[in-house]
Design a protein around this motif. Structure first.
Motif, short mmCIF file in Angstrom:
data_model
loop_
_atom_site.label_atom_id
_atom_site.label_comp_id
_atom_site.label_asym_id
_atom_site.label_seq_id
_atom_site.Cartn_x
_atom_site.Cartn_y
_atom_site.Cartn_z
N LEU A 76 0.85 -1.19 0.00
CA LEU A 76 0.00 0.00 0.00
C LEU A 76 0.89 1.24 0.00
O LEU A 76 1.75 1.40 0.87
CB LEU A 76 -0.91 0.02 1.24
N ILE A 77 0.70 2.10 -0.99
CA ILE A 77 1.37 3.40 -1.04
C ILE A 77 0.33 4.48 -0.80
O ILE A 77 -0.62 4.63 -1.58
CB ILE A 77 2.10 3.62 -2.38
N ARG A 78 0.50 5.22 0.30
CA ARG A 78 -0.44 6.30 0.66
C ARG A 78 0.37 7.54 1.04
O ARG A 78 1.23 7.48 1.91
CB ARG A 78 -1.34 5.85 1.81
N HIS A 79 0.08 8.63 0.33
CA HIS A 79 0.78 9.90 0.58
C HIS A 79 2.29 9.73 0.45
O HIS A 79 3.07 10.30 1.22
CB HIS A 79 0.42 10.45 1.96
N GLY A 80 2.70 8.91 -0.51
CA GLY A 80 4.11 8.74 -0.79
C GLY A 80 4.84 7.79 0.14
O GLY A 80 6.04 7.57 -0.01
N HIS A 81 4.13 7.20 1.11
CA HIS A 81 4.76 6.28 2.06
C HIS A 81 4.32 4.84 1.75
O HIS A 81 3.13 4.57 1.56
CB HIS A 81 4.37 6.64 3.49
N THR A 82 5.27 3.92 1.68
CA THR A 82 4.98 2.52 1.38
C THR A 82 4.94 1.69 2.66
O THR A 82 5.84 1.77 3.50
CB THR A 82 6.06 1.93 0.45
N LYS B 235 3.36 0.46 -13.56
CA LYS B 235 4.53 0.20 -12.72
C LYS B 235 4.18 -0.81 -11.64
O LYS B 235 3.12 -0.73 -11.02
CB LYS B 235 4.98 1.51 -12.06
N GLU B 236 5.05 -1.78 -11.42
CA GLU B 236 4.85 -2.75 -10.35
C GLU B 236 5.29 -2.16 -9.01
O GLU B 236 6.42 -1.67 -8.89
CB GLU B 236 5.65 -4.04 -10.64
N LEU B 237 4.42 -2.19 -8.03
CA LEU B 237 4.74 -1.62 -6.72
C LEU B 237 5.89 -2.38 -6.06
O LEU B 237 6.61 -1.82 -5.22
CB LEU B 237 3.51 -1.65 -5.81
N THR B 238 6.07 -3.63 -6.41
CA THR B 238 7.12 -4.44 -5.79
C THR B 238 8.52 -4.02 -6.23
O THR B 238 9.51 -4.49 -5.67
CB THR B 238 6.92 -5.93 -6.13
N ASN B 239 8.60 -3.14 -7.23
CA ASN B 239 9.92 -2.67 -7.66
C ASN B 239 10.59 -1.83 -6.58
O ASN B 239 11.81 -1.73 -6.52
CB ASN B 239 9.80 -1.86 -8.95
N ASP B 240 9.77 -1.20 -5.72
CA ASP B 240 10.30 -0.38 -4.64
C ASP B 240 10.37 -1.23 -3.37
O ASP B 240 9.35 -1.54 -2.76
CB ASP B 240 9.40 0.84 -4.41
N ARG B 241 11.57 -1.61 -2.96
CA ARG B 241 11.73 -2.49 -1.80
C ARG B 241 12.52 -1.80 -0.68
O ARG B 241 13.12 -2.45 0.17
CB ARG B 241 12.44 -3.78 -2.24
N GLU B 242 12.47 -0.47 -0.68
CA GLU B 242 13.22 0.26 0.33
C GLU B 242 12.58 0.14 1.71
O GLU B 242 13.27 -0.07 2.72
CB GLU B 242 13.32 1.74 -0.06
N ASP B 243 11.25 0.30 1.79
CA ASP B 243 10.56 0.23 3.08
C ASP B 243 9.89 -1.11 3.32
O ASP B 243 9.80 -1.58 4.45
CB ASP B 243 9.50 1.35 3.16
N VAL B 244 9.34 -1.71 2.25
CA VAL B 244 8.65 -3.00 2.34
C VAL B 244 9.34 -3.98 1.42
O VAL B 244 9.67 -3.64 0.28
CB VAL B 244 7.16 -2.85 1.96
N ASP B 245 9.55 -5.19 1.91
CA ASP B 245 10.25 -6.19 1.11
C ASP B 245 9.47 -7.50 1.16
O ASP B 245 8.55 -7.68 1.98
CB ASP B 245 11.67 -6.41 1.63
N PRO C 172 7.60 -5.28 6.48
CA PRO C 172 8.54 -4.15 6.52
C PRO C 172 9.98 -4.66 6.43
O PRO C 172 10.31 -5.70 6.99
CB PRO C 172 8.25 -3.50 7.87
N ARG C 173 10.81 -3.92 5.73
CA ARG C 173 12.16 -4.40 5.45
C ARG C 173 12.93 -4.74 6.73
O ARG C 173 13.67 -5.72 6.78
CB ARG C 173 12.92 -3.35 4.65
N ASN C 174 12.71 -3.96 7.81
CA ASN C 174 13.46 -4.21 9.04
C ASN C 174 12.95 -5.44 9.80
O ASN C 174 13.53 -5.83 10.81
CB ASN C 174 13.43 -2.98 9.95
#
Length: 511
Positions: free
Chosen positions: A201-207, A244-254, A312-314
Protein backbone atom coordinates in the motif's frame (compact mmCIF):
# COMPACT_ATOMS: atom_id res chain seq x y z
CA UNK A 1 17.52 -54.09 -4.00
CA UNK A 2 18.72 -55.26 -7.41
CA UNK A 3 15.07 -55.85 -8.34
CA UNK A 4 14.20 -52.37 -7.04
CA UNK A 5 16.96 -50.78 -9.13
CA UNK A 6 16.13 -52.65 -12.34
CA UNK A 7 12.40 -52.10 -11.74
CA UNK A 8 12.91 -48.35 -11.40
CA UNK A 9 14.81 -48.37 -14.70
CA UNK A 10 12.01 -50.30 -16.44
CA UNK A 11 9.41 -48.00 -14.89
CA UNK A 12 10.71 -44.85 -16.61
CA UNK A 13 10.62 -46.36 -20.12
CA UNK A 14 7.65 -44.86 -22.05
CA UNK A 15 5.31 -47.24 -23.85
CA UNK A 16 3.42 -44.63 -25.87
CA UNK A 17 1.66 -42.43 -23.26
CA UNK A 18 2.19 -45.04 -20.52
CA UNK A 19 4.99 -45.37 -17.98
CA UNK A 20 4.66 -48.13 -15.38
CA UNK A 21 6.65 -46.28 -12.73
CA UNK A 22 7.09 -48.26 -9.52
CA UNK A 23 5.18 -51.19 -11.04
CA UNK A 24 8.34 -51.93 -13.00
CA UNK A 25 9.70 -53.47 -9.78
CA UNK A 26 6.80 -55.93 -9.85
CA UNK A 27 7.56 -57.09 -13.38
CA UNK A 28 11.30 -57.42 -12.75
CA UNK A 29 10.53 -59.25 -9.49
CA UNK A 30 8.33 -61.71 -11.37
CA UNK A 31 11.12 -62.41 -13.88
CA UNK A 32 13.81 -62.81 -11.22
CA UNK A 33 11.58 -64.79 -8.88
CA UNK A 34 10.80 -67.26 -11.65
CA UNK A 35 14.48 -68.25 -11.72
CA UNK A 36 14.43 -69.75 -8.22
CA UNK A 37 11.50 -70.00 -5.75
CA UNK A 38 13.93 -69.52 -2.83
CA UNK A 39 14.48 -65.90 -3.86
CA UNK A 40 10.96 -64.97 -2.76
CA UNK A 41 11.06 -66.63 0.66
CA UNK A 42 11.23 -64.83 4.01
CA UNK A 43 10.29 -61.38 2.69
CA UNK A 44 6.96 -60.91 4.51
CA UNK A 45 8.25 -58.35 7.00
CA UNK A 46 9.90 -56.30 4.25
CA UNK A 47 6.71 -56.46 2.21
CA UNK A 48 4.47 -55.31 5.07
CA UNK A 49 6.87 -52.53 6.06
CA UNK A 50 7.01 -51.16 2.52
CA UNK A 51 3.24 -51.31 2.17
CA UNK A 52 2.57 -49.65 5.54
CA UNK A 53 4.94 -46.77 4.76
CA UNK A 54 3.40 -46.27 1.33
CA UNK A 55 -0.24 -46.14 2.39
CA UNK A 56 0.48 -44.09 5.53
CA UNK A 57 2.20 -41.41 3.43
CA UNK A 58 -0.71 -41.42 0.98
CA UNK A 59 -3.12 -40.94 3.89
CA UNK A 60 -1.11 -38.08 5.42
CA UNK A 61 -1.05 -36.26 2.07
CA UNK A 62 -4.69 -36.89 1.12
CA UNK A 63 -6.39 -36.58 4.51
CA UNK A 64 -7.13 -32.86 4.55
CA UNK A 65 -8.46 -32.78 0.98
CA UNK A 66 -10.54 -35.90 1.51
CA UNK A 67 -12.39 -34.59 4.56
CA UNK A 68 -12.66 -31.04 3.22
CA UNK A 69 -14.32 -32.27 0.01
CA UNK A 70 -16.48 -34.88 1.72
CA UNK A 71 -19.70 -32.89 1.49
CA UNK A 72 -19.23 -31.18 -1.86
CA UNK A 73 -18.00 -34.25 -3.72
CA UNK A 74 -20.18 -36.81 -1.98
CA UNK A 75 -22.13 -37.68 -5.19
CA UNK A 76 -18.88 -38.45 -7.04
CA UNK A 77 -17.54 -40.47 -4.11
CA UNK A 78 -20.79 -42.41 -3.81
CA UNK A 79 -20.63 -43.17 -7.53
CA UNK A 80 -17.08 -44.49 -7.23
CA UNK A 81 -17.92 -46.76 -4.28
CA UNK A 82 -21.00 -48.05 -6.10
CA UNK A 83 -19.05 -48.88 -9.26
CA UNK A 84 -16.50 -50.86 -7.24
CA UNK A 85 -19.32 -52.95 -5.79
CA UNK A 86 -20.71 -53.57 -9.28
CA UNK A 87 -17.40 -54.65 -10.82
CA UNK A 88 -16.51 -56.77 -7.78
CA UNK A 89 -19.73 -58.76 -8.19
CA UNK A 90 -19.10 -58.94 -11.94
CA UNK A 91 -15.52 -60.17 -11.39
CA UNK A 92 -16.74 -62.98 -9.11
CA UNK A 93 -19.49 -64.12 -11.49
CA UNK A 94 -17.35 -64.00 -14.63
CA UNK A 95 -14.27 -65.36 -12.86
CA UNK A 96 -16.15 -68.38 -11.57
CA UNK A 97 -17.67 -68.94 -15.02
CA UNK A 98 -14.14 -68.93 -16.48
CA UNK A 99 -12.97 -71.42 -13.86
CA UNK A 100 -10.63 -69.04 -12.00
CA UNK A 101 -9.98 -69.48 -8.29
CA UNK A 102 -10.41 -66.86 -5.55
CA UNK A 103 -6.76 -65.74 -5.60
CA UNK A 104 -6.76 -65.04 -9.33
CA UNK A 105 -10.15 -63.28 -9.23
CA UNK A 106 -9.22 -61.00 -6.34
CA UNK A 107 -5.74 -60.33 -7.72
CA UNK A 108 -7.08 -59.56 -11.19
CA UNK A 109 -9.60 -57.11 -9.75
CA UNK A 110 -6.81 -55.38 -7.78
CA UNK A 111 -4.55 -55.30 -10.85
CA UNK A 112 -7.18 -54.06 -13.29
CA UNK A 113 -7.90 -51.21 -10.86
CA UNK A 114 -4.14 -50.78 -10.20
CA UNK A 115 -4.49 -50.94 -6.42
CA UNK A 116 -1.30 -52.16 -4.75
CA UNK A 117 -2.84 -52.09 -1.23
CA UNK A 118 -5.72 -54.20 -2.53
CA UNK A 119 -3.20 -56.75 -3.79
CA UNK A 120 -1.85 -57.14 -0.25
CA UNK A 121 -5.37 -57.53 1.08
CA UNK A 122 -6.20 -60.06 -1.66
CA UNK A 123 -3.14 -62.16 -0.86
CA UNK A 124 -3.97 -62.17 2.85
CA UNK A 125 -7.68 -62.83 2.34
CA UNK A 126 -7.27 -65.71 -0.12
CA UNK A 127 -4.02 -67.14 1.25
CA UNK A 128 -2.91 -67.64 -2.34
CA UNK A 129 0.17 -66.44 -4.17
CA UNK A 130 -1.94 -66.45 -7.34
CA UNK A 131 -3.28 -63.04 -6.31
CA UNK A 132 0.10 -61.59 -7.35
CA UNK A 133 -0.16 -63.42 -10.69
CA UNK A 134 -3.60 -61.99 -11.40
CA UNK A 135 -2.44 -58.53 -10.36
CA UNK A 136 0.64 -58.58 -12.59
CA UNK A 137 -1.36 -59.54 -15.67
CA UNK A 138 -4.29 -57.23 -14.90
CA UNK A 139 -2.20 -54.15 -14.08
CA UNK A 140 -1.00 -53.17 -17.60
CA UNK A 141 -4.49 -53.82 -18.95
CA UNK A 142 -5.92 -51.45 -16.35
CA UNK A 143 -3.43 -48.66 -17.06
CA UNK A 144 -3.68 -48.77 -20.85
CA UNK A 145 -7.47 -49.07 -21.12
CA UNK A 146 -8.06 -46.41 -18.45
CA UNK A 147 -5.87 -43.92 -20.33
CA UNK A 148 -7.79 -44.66 -23.53
CA UNK A 149 -11.10 -44.05 -21.71
CA UNK A 150 -9.89 -40.72 -20.30
CA UNK A 151 -8.57 -39.63 -23.70
CA UNK A 152 -12.07 -40.05 -25.16
CA UNK A 153 -13.83 -38.08 -22.39
CA UNK A 154 -11.58 -35.44 -20.83
CA UNK A 155 -12.11 -32.71 -23.49
CA UNK A 156 -15.85 -33.25 -23.87
CA UNK A 157 -18.18 -30.27 -23.32
CA UNK A 158 -21.29 -31.90 -21.92
CA UNK A 159 -23.80 -30.15 -19.60
CA UNK A 160 -22.47 -29.84 -16.02
CA UNK A 161 -25.35 -28.31 -14.07
CA UNK A 162 -24.03 -29.42 -10.66
CA UNK A 163 -20.39 -28.57 -11.24
CA UNK A 164 -18.63 -25.33 -10.47
CA UNK A 165 -16.99 -23.49 -13.34
CA UNK A 166 -13.30 -23.94 -13.91
CA UNK A 167 -10.85 -21.23 -13.08
CA UNK A 168 -9.07 -22.32 -16.28
CA UNK A 169 -6.04 -23.38 -14.29
CA UNK A 170 -5.01 -19.75 -13.89
CA UNK A 171 -1.73 -19.08 -12.20
CA UNK A 172 -1.57 -16.63 -9.32
CA UNK A 173 -0.60 -13.14 -10.47
CA UNK A 174 0.03 -9.73 -8.89
CA UNK A 175 -1.55 -6.55 -10.31
CA UNK A 176 -1.09 -2.95 -9.18
CA UNK A 177 -3.97 -0.44 -9.13
CA UNK A 178 -4.64 3.18 -8.13
CA UNK A 179 -7.86 3.57 -6.14
CA UNK A 180 -10.41 6.04 -7.53
CA UNK A 181 -12.79 6.41 -4.55
CA UNK A 182 -13.14 5.56 -0.84
CA UNK A 183 -13.73 1.82 -0.62
CA UNK A 184 -14.20 -0.53 2.37
CA UNK A 185 -12.19 -3.69 1.82
CA UNK A 186 -15.26 -5.87 2.28
CA UNK A 187 -16.78 -4.35 -0.87
CA UNK A 188 -13.85 -5.30 -3.11
CA UNK A 189 -14.82 -8.33 -5.27
CA UNK A 190 -13.09 -11.46 -3.99
CA UNK A 191 -11.95 -9.99 -0.65
CA UNK A 192 -14.55 -11.59 1.62
CA UNK A 193 -14.36 -14.88 -0.32
CA UNK A 194 -10.56 -14.71 -0.05
CA UNK A 195 -10.15 -15.07 -3.78
CA UNK A 196 -7.62 -12.22 -3.56
CA UNK A 197 -5.01 -10.90 -1.12
CA UNK A 198 -3.58 -7.37 -0.84
CA UNK A 199 -0.08 -6.52 0.33
CA UNK A 200 1.71 -3.34 -0.78
CA UNK A 201 0.00 0.00 0.00
CA UNK A 202 1.37 3.40 -1.04
CA UNK A 203 -0.44 6.30 0.66
CA UNK A 204 0.78 9.90 0.58
CA UNK A 205 4.11 8.74 -0.79
CA UNK A 206 4.76 6.28 2.06
CA UNK A 207 4.98 2.52 1.38
CA UNK A 208 3.76 -0.03 3.93
CA UNK A 209 1.81 -3.28 4.18
CA UNK A 210 -1.98 -2.96 4.00
CA UNK A 211 -3.70 -3.78 7.31
CA UNK A 212 -6.63 -6.22 6.95
CA UNK A 213 -9.11 -3.96 8.79
CA UNK A 214 -8.52 -0.61 7.09
CA UNK A 215 -10.39 0.98 4.20
CA UNK A 216 -8.91 2.21 0.94
CA UNK A 217 -8.77 5.92 0.11
CA UNK A 218 -8.61 7.81 -3.19
CA UNK A 219 -5.11 7.89 -4.74
CA UNK A 220 -4.04 4.81 -2.73
CA UNK A 221 -1.89 2.44 -4.71
CA UNK A 222 -2.25 -1.24 -3.76
CA UNK A 223 -0.98 -4.60 -4.96
CA UNK A 224 -3.62 -7.30 -5.53
CA UNK A 225 -2.68 -10.99 -5.62
CA UNK A 226 -4.94 -13.75 -6.93
CA UNK A 227 -5.87 -15.66 -10.06
CA UNK A 228 -5.81 -13.54 -13.22
CA UNK A 229 -9.61 -13.30 -13.42
CA UNK A 230 -10.08 -12.54 -9.70
CA UNK A 231 -7.31 -9.93 -9.64
CA UNK A 232 -8.63 -8.30 -12.82
CA UNK A 233 -12.16 -8.00 -11.38
CA UNK A 234 -10.77 -6.33 -8.25
CA UNK A 235 -8.62 -3.92 -10.28
CA UNK A 236 -11.56 -2.93 -12.51
CA UNK A 237 -13.70 -2.30 -9.43
CA UNK A 238 -11.11 -0.19 -7.60
CA UNK A 239 -9.82 2.12 -10.29
CA UNK A 240 -6.96 2.47 -12.73
CA UNK A 241 -4.39 -0.26 -13.46
CA UNK A 242 -0.78 0.85 -13.03
CA UNK A 243 1.95 0.16 -15.52
CA UNK A 244 4.53 0.20 -12.72
CA UNK A 245 4.85 -2.75 -10.35
CA UNK A 246 4.74 -1.62 -6.72
CA UNK A 247 7.12 -4.44 -5.79
CA UNK A 248 9.92 -2.67 -7.66
CA UNK A 249 10.30 -0.38 -4.64
CA UNK A 250 11.73 -2.49 -1.80
CA UNK A 251 13.22 0.26 0.33
CA UNK A 252 10.56 0.23 3.08
CA UNK A 253 8.65 -3.00 2.34
CA UNK A 254 10.25 -6.19 1.11
CA UNK A 255 9.16 -9.72 0.28
CA UNK A 256 10.78 -13.15 0.32
CA UNK A 257 9.86 -16.79 0.12
CA UNK A 258 10.59 -18.53 3.42
CA UNK A 259 10.75 -22.29 3.93
CA UNK A 260 8.49 -23.55 6.74
CA UNK A 261 10.95 -25.56 8.83
CA UNK A 262 9.90 -24.48 12.32
CA UNK A 263 7.73 -27.25 13.89
CA UNK A 264 5.69 -24.73 15.91
CA UNK A 265 4.60 -22.99 12.71
CA UNK A 266 3.74 -26.12 10.72
CA UNK A 267 0.25 -27.48 11.29
CA UNK A 268 -1.22 -24.02 11.91
CA UNK A 269 -3.42 -21.95 9.61
CA UNK A 270 -2.30 -18.72 7.98
CA UNK A 271 -4.71 -16.82 10.24
CA UNK A 272 -3.31 -18.44 13.41
CA UNK A 273 0.17 -17.09 12.64
CA UNK A 274 -1.25 -13.54 12.91
CA UNK A 275 1.48 -12.03 10.76
CA UNK A 276 -0.12 -8.53 10.63
CA UNK A 277 0.20 -8.14 14.41
CA UNK A 278 3.47 -10.05 14.74
CA UNK A 279 5.49 -8.39 11.96
CA UNK A 280 3.14 -5.91 10.32
CA UNK A 281 3.13 -8.14 7.24
CA UNK A 282 1.02 -10.56 5.26
CA UNK A 283 1.42 -13.96 3.55
CA UNK A 284 0.11 -13.85 -0.01
CA UNK A 285 1.14 -17.18 -1.56
CA UNK A 286 2.24 -20.64 -0.51
CA UNK A 287 4.32 -22.88 -2.76
CA UNK A 288 3.63 -26.56 -2.01
CA UNK A 289 5.33 -29.07 -4.25
CA UNK A 290 4.60 -27.86 -7.79
CA UNK A 291 1.48 -25.91 -6.79
CA UNK A 292 1.28 -22.19 -6.03
CA UNK A 293 -1.60 -21.59 -3.59
CA UNK A 294 -3.27 -18.38 -2.51
CA UNK A 295 -2.68 -17.92 1.23
CA UNK A 296 -6.28 -18.15 2.44
CA UNK A 297 -6.78 -17.68 6.18
CA UNK A 298 -7.84 -21.32 6.63
CA UNK A 299 -4.91 -22.81 4.69
CA UNK A 300 -2.91 -25.11 6.99
CA UNK A 301 0.84 -24.72 6.52
CA UNK A 302 3.04 -27.79 6.27
CA UNK A 303 6.74 -28.43 6.72
CA UNK A 304 8.50 -27.70 3.46
CA UNK A 305 5.96 -25.11 2.27
CA UNK A 306 7.51 -21.95 0.84
CA UNK A 307 5.49 -18.93 1.94
CA UNK A 308 5.75 -15.58 0.19
CA UNK A 309 5.67 -13.04 3.02
CA UNK A 310 5.49 -9.27 2.52
CA UNK A 311 6.85 -7.44 5.59
CA UNK A 312 8.54 -4.15 6.52
CA UNK A 313 12.16 -4.40 5.45
CA UNK A 314 13.46 -4.21 9.04
CA UNK A 315 11.31 -7.24 9.97
CA UNK A 316 12.69 -9.53 7.25
CA UNK A 317 15.28 -11.21 9.47
CA UNK A 318 12.76 -11.75 12.27
CA UNK A 319 10.28 -13.30 9.86
CA UNK A 320 12.95 -15.70 8.59
CA UNK A 321 13.74 -16.82 12.12
CA UNK A 322 10.02 -17.23 12.86
CA UNK A 323 9.39 -19.51 9.85
CA UNK A 324 12.67 -21.39 10.30
CA UNK A 325 13.77 -21.04 6.68
CA UNK A 326 16.13 -24.03 6.85
CA UNK A 327 16.42 -26.45 3.93
CA UNK A 328 18.36 -28.89 6.11
CA UNK A 329 15.75 -29.04 8.86
CA UNK A 330 12.88 -29.47 6.42
CA UNK A 331 14.51 -32.58 4.99
CA UNK A 332 14.36 -34.25 8.41
CA UNK A 333 11.40 -36.42 9.37
CA UNK A 334 9.91 -36.37 12.88
CA UNK A 335 10.64 -40.01 13.71
CA UNK A 336 8.48 -39.88 16.86
CA UNK A 337 5.34 -38.77 15.01
CA UNK A 338 6.04 -41.11 12.07
CA UNK A 339 6.63 -44.12 14.31
CA UNK A 340 3.54 -43.47 16.41
CA UNK A 341 1.37 -42.90 13.35
CA UNK A 342 2.42 -46.09 11.57
CA UNK A 343 2.09 -48.05 14.83
CA UNK A 344 -1.47 -46.80 15.32
CA UNK A 345 -2.24 -47.74 11.72
CA UNK A 346 -0.91 -51.26 12.08
CA UNK A 347 -2.80 -51.71 15.36
CA UNK A 348 -6.02 -50.62 13.67
CA UNK A 349 -5.29 -52.94 10.77
CA UNK A 350 -4.88 -55.90 13.13
CA UNK A 351 -8.46 -55.61 14.47
CA UNK A 352 -10.66 -58.36 13.03
CA UNK A 353 -14.31 -57.52 12.39
CA UNK A 354 -17.04 -60.09 11.89
CA UNK A 355 -20.13 -59.42 9.78
CA UNK A 356 -23.27 -61.56 9.28
CA UNK A 357 -22.65 -64.69 7.25
CA UNK A 358 -19.51 -65.69 9.08
CA UNK A 359 -17.29 -63.35 7.08
CA UNK A 360 -14.24 -62.04 8.94
CA UNK A 361 -12.13 -59.18 7.66
CA UNK A 362 -9.63 -56.61 8.88
CA UNK A 363 -8.13 -53.47 7.43
CA UNK A 364 -4.68 -55.07 7.59
CA UNK A 365 -1.38 -53.42 6.75
CA UNK A 366 -2.98 -52.07 3.57
CA UNK A 367 -5.87 -49.99 4.94
CA UNK A 368 -5.12 -49.56 8.65
CA UNK A 369 -2.20 -47.15 8.18
CA UNK A 370 -4.09 -45.47 5.32
CA UNK A 371 -7.14 -44.66 7.47
CA UNK A 372 -5.03 -43.48 10.42
CA UNK A 373 -2.85 -41.43 8.06
CA UNK A 374 -5.92 -39.73 6.59
CA UNK A 375 -7.24 -38.80 10.03
CA UNK A 376 -3.86 -37.52 11.23
CA UNK A 377 -3.30 -35.70 7.94
CA UNK A 378 -6.57 -33.84 8.52
CA UNK A 379 -5.76 -33.12 12.18
CA UNK A 380 -2.21 -31.93 11.29
CA UNK A 381 -0.98 -31.70 14.87
CA UNK A 382 -1.78 -32.91 18.37
CA UNK A 383 -0.11 -30.75 21.01
CA UNK A 384 3.62 -30.81 20.28
CA UNK A 385 3.31 -33.65 17.74
CA UNK A 386 3.18 -32.51 14.11
CA UNK A 387 1.81 -35.38 12.02
CA UNK A 388 2.53 -33.77 8.65
CA UNK A 389 5.56 -34.98 6.70
CA UNK A 390 7.43 -32.53 4.40
CA UNK A 391 6.15 -32.92 0.85
CA UNK A 392 9.46 -34.02 -0.64
CA UNK A 393 10.14 -36.47 2.20
CA UNK A 394 6.60 -37.84 1.87
CA UNK A 395 7.10 -38.58 -1.82
CA UNK A 396 10.49 -40.19 -1.17
CA UNK A 397 9.24 -42.48 1.62
CA UNK A 398 6.14 -43.32 -0.40
CA UNK A 399 8.19 -44.29 -3.44
CA UNK A 400 10.63 -46.39 -1.43
CA UNK A 401 7.84 -48.21 0.39
CA UNK A 402 6.01 -48.97 -2.85
CA UNK A 403 9.15 -50.25 -4.55
CA UNK A 404 9.97 -52.56 -1.64
CA UNK A 405 6.45 -53.95 -1.56
CA UNK A 406 6.13 -54.54 -5.31
CA UNK A 407 9.61 -56.07 -5.56
CA UNK A 408 8.87 -58.58 -2.78
CA UNK A 409 5.48 -59.46 -4.27
CA UNK A 410 7.12 -60.05 -7.64
CA UNK A 411 9.83 -62.27 -6.17
CA UNK A 412 7.28 -64.34 -4.25
CA UNK A 413 4.87 -64.71 -7.20
CA UNK A 414 7.48 -65.24 -9.93
CA UNK A 415 7.36 -69.06 -10.16
CA UNK A 416 3.56 -69.16 -10.33
CA UNK A 417 3.48 -66.32 -12.88
CA UNK A 418 5.93 -68.10 -15.16
CA UNK A 419 3.83 -71.25 -15.09
CA UNK A 420 0.59 -69.49 -16.09
CA UNK A 421 1.33 -66.39 -18.14
CA UNK A 422 1.25 -68.16 -21.53
CA UNK A 423 -1.52 -70.58 -20.68
CA UNK A 424 -5.27 -70.49 -21.19
CA UNK A 425 -5.56 -69.31 -17.58
CA UNK A 426 -3.46 -66.27 -18.42
CA UNK A 427 -5.78 -65.44 -21.30
CA UNK A 428 -8.80 -65.70 -19.01
CA UNK A 429 -7.19 -63.33 -16.53
CA UNK A 430 -6.55 -60.75 -19.26
CA UNK A 431 -10.15 -61.14 -20.45
CA UNK A 432 -11.49 -60.63 -16.93
CA UNK A 433 -9.27 -57.58 -16.38
CA UNK A 434 -10.44 -56.06 -19.67
CA UNK A 435 -14.07 -56.58 -18.69
CA UNK A 436 -13.52 -54.98 -15.27
CA UNK A 437 -11.90 -51.85 -16.74
CA UNK A 438 -14.37 -51.41 -19.60
CA UNK A 439 -17.42 -51.78 -17.36
CA UNK A 440 -15.84 -49.46 -14.77
CA UNK A 441 -15.18 -46.77 -17.37
CA UNK A 442 -18.63 -46.95 -18.98
CA UNK A 443 -20.59 -47.00 -15.71
CA UNK A 444 -18.46 -44.40 -13.90
CA UNK A 445 -18.19 -41.85 -16.71
CA UNK A 446 -21.84 -42.22 -17.70
CA UNK A 447 -22.89 -41.90 -14.07
CA UNK A 448 -20.78 -38.77 -13.62
CA UNK A 449 -22.46 -37.16 -16.61
CA UNK A 450 -25.92 -38.05 -15.32
CA UNK A 451 -24.96 -36.52 -11.96
CA UNK A 452 -24.31 -33.22 -13.74
CA UNK A 453 -20.52 -33.24 -13.32
CA UNK A 454 -18.13 -31.85 -15.91
CA UNK A 455 -16.01 -34.04 -18.15
CA UNK A 456 -12.73 -32.86 -16.54
CA UNK A 457 -14.00 -33.67 -13.02
CA UNK A 458 -15.36 -37.01 -14.23
CA UNK A 459 -12.01 -37.84 -15.85
CA UNK A 460 -10.07 -36.91 -12.71
CA UNK A 461 -12.52 -38.87 -10.60
CA UNK A 462 -12.05 -41.93 -12.81
CA UNK A 463 -8.27 -41.60 -12.51
CA UNK A 464 -8.69 -41.51 -8.72
CA UNK A 465 -11.11 -44.43 -8.84
CA UNK A 466 -8.49 -46.49 -10.68
CA UNK A 467 -5.83 -44.98 -8.42
CA UNK A 468 -3.17 -44.52 -11.07
CA UNK A 469 -1.10 -41.29 -11.16
CA UNK A 470 -0.17 -41.95 -14.80
CA UNK A 471 -3.84 -41.53 -15.75
CA UNK A 472 -4.05 -38.27 -13.79
CA UNK A 473 -0.91 -36.99 -15.49
CA UNK A 474 -2.31 -37.92 -18.90
CA UNK A 475 -5.59 -36.06 -18.20
CA UNK A 476 -3.78 -32.96 -16.93
CA UNK A 477 -1.64 -32.92 -20.06
CA UNK A 478 -4.82 -32.77 -22.18
CA UNK A 479 -6.69 -30.01 -20.32
CA UNK A 480 -5.62 -27.19 -17.99
CA UNK A 481 -8.46 -27.56 -15.50
CA UNK A 482 -8.18 -27.75 -11.70
CA UNK A 483 -11.32 -29.94 -11.54
CA UNK A 484 -9.28 -32.89 -12.86
CA UNK A 485 -7.09 -32.95 -9.74
CA UNK A 486 -10.05 -32.20 -7.44
CA UNK A 487 -11.90 -35.26 -8.75
CA UNK A 488 -8.78 -37.40 -8.36
CA UNK A 489 -8.24 -36.31 -4.75
CA UNK A 490 -11.86 -37.02 -3.84
CA UNK A 491 -11.73 -40.65 -4.94
CA UNK A 492 -8.13 -41.76 -4.54
CA UNK A 493 -8.17 -42.64 -0.84
CA UNK A 494 -11.81 -43.77 -0.86
CA UNK A 495 -11.12 -46.01 -3.84
CA UNK A 496 -8.22 -47.72 -2.06
CA UNK A 497 -10.36 -48.50 0.98
CA UNK A 498 -13.31 -49.72 -1.10
CA UNK A 499 -11.08 -52.02 -3.18
CA UNK A 500 -9.45 -53.46 -0.06
CA UNK A 501 -12.83 -54.28 1.43
CA UNK A 502 -14.05 -55.71 -1.90
CA UNK A 503 -11.17 -58.20 -2.28
CA UNK A 504 -11.45 -59.19 1.37
CA UNK A 505 -15.13 -60.02 0.90
CA UNK A 506 -14.25 -61.97 -2.25
CA UNK A 507 -11.65 -63.93 -0.31
CA UNK A 508 -14.06 -64.62 2.56
CA UNK A 509 -16.88 -65.74 0.28
CA UNK A 510 -14.87 -67.91 -2.13
CA UNK A 511 -12.40 -69.58 0.26
Amino acid sequence: MLVVALGAAIGIIPFGPVRFGAAGALFVGLAVGALDPALGEGLTLVSNLGLALFVYMVGIAAGETFFADLGRQLPLMGLGAGVIVVVAVLAVLVGLALGLDAGLIAGTLAGALTSTPALAAATAATGSGEAGVGYSMGYPVGVVLSILAVSVVVRRKWPARRDEASADGEAIVAQSVEVDRPTPLREVPGWREQAIKMSYLIRHGHTRVLSPGEDLQPADRVLIVGSHSAATRAVEFLGTPLGKELTNDREDVDFKRFVISEPDVAGRTVAQLNLPSRFGGVITRVRRGDSDLLARDDLVLQLGDRVLAVVPRNELAGAGKFFGDSERKVSEVDALALGLGVTLGLLMGSITIGIPGGIQFSLGAAAGPLVVGMVLGAVHRTGPLNWDVPHSANLTIRQLGLLLFLATVGLASGPMFASQVLTATGGKVVLLATLVVVVSAVVFLTGARLLGLSAPRASGGFAGYVGQPAILSFAQARVNDERVEAGYAALFALGIIAKILAVQVIGAVLT
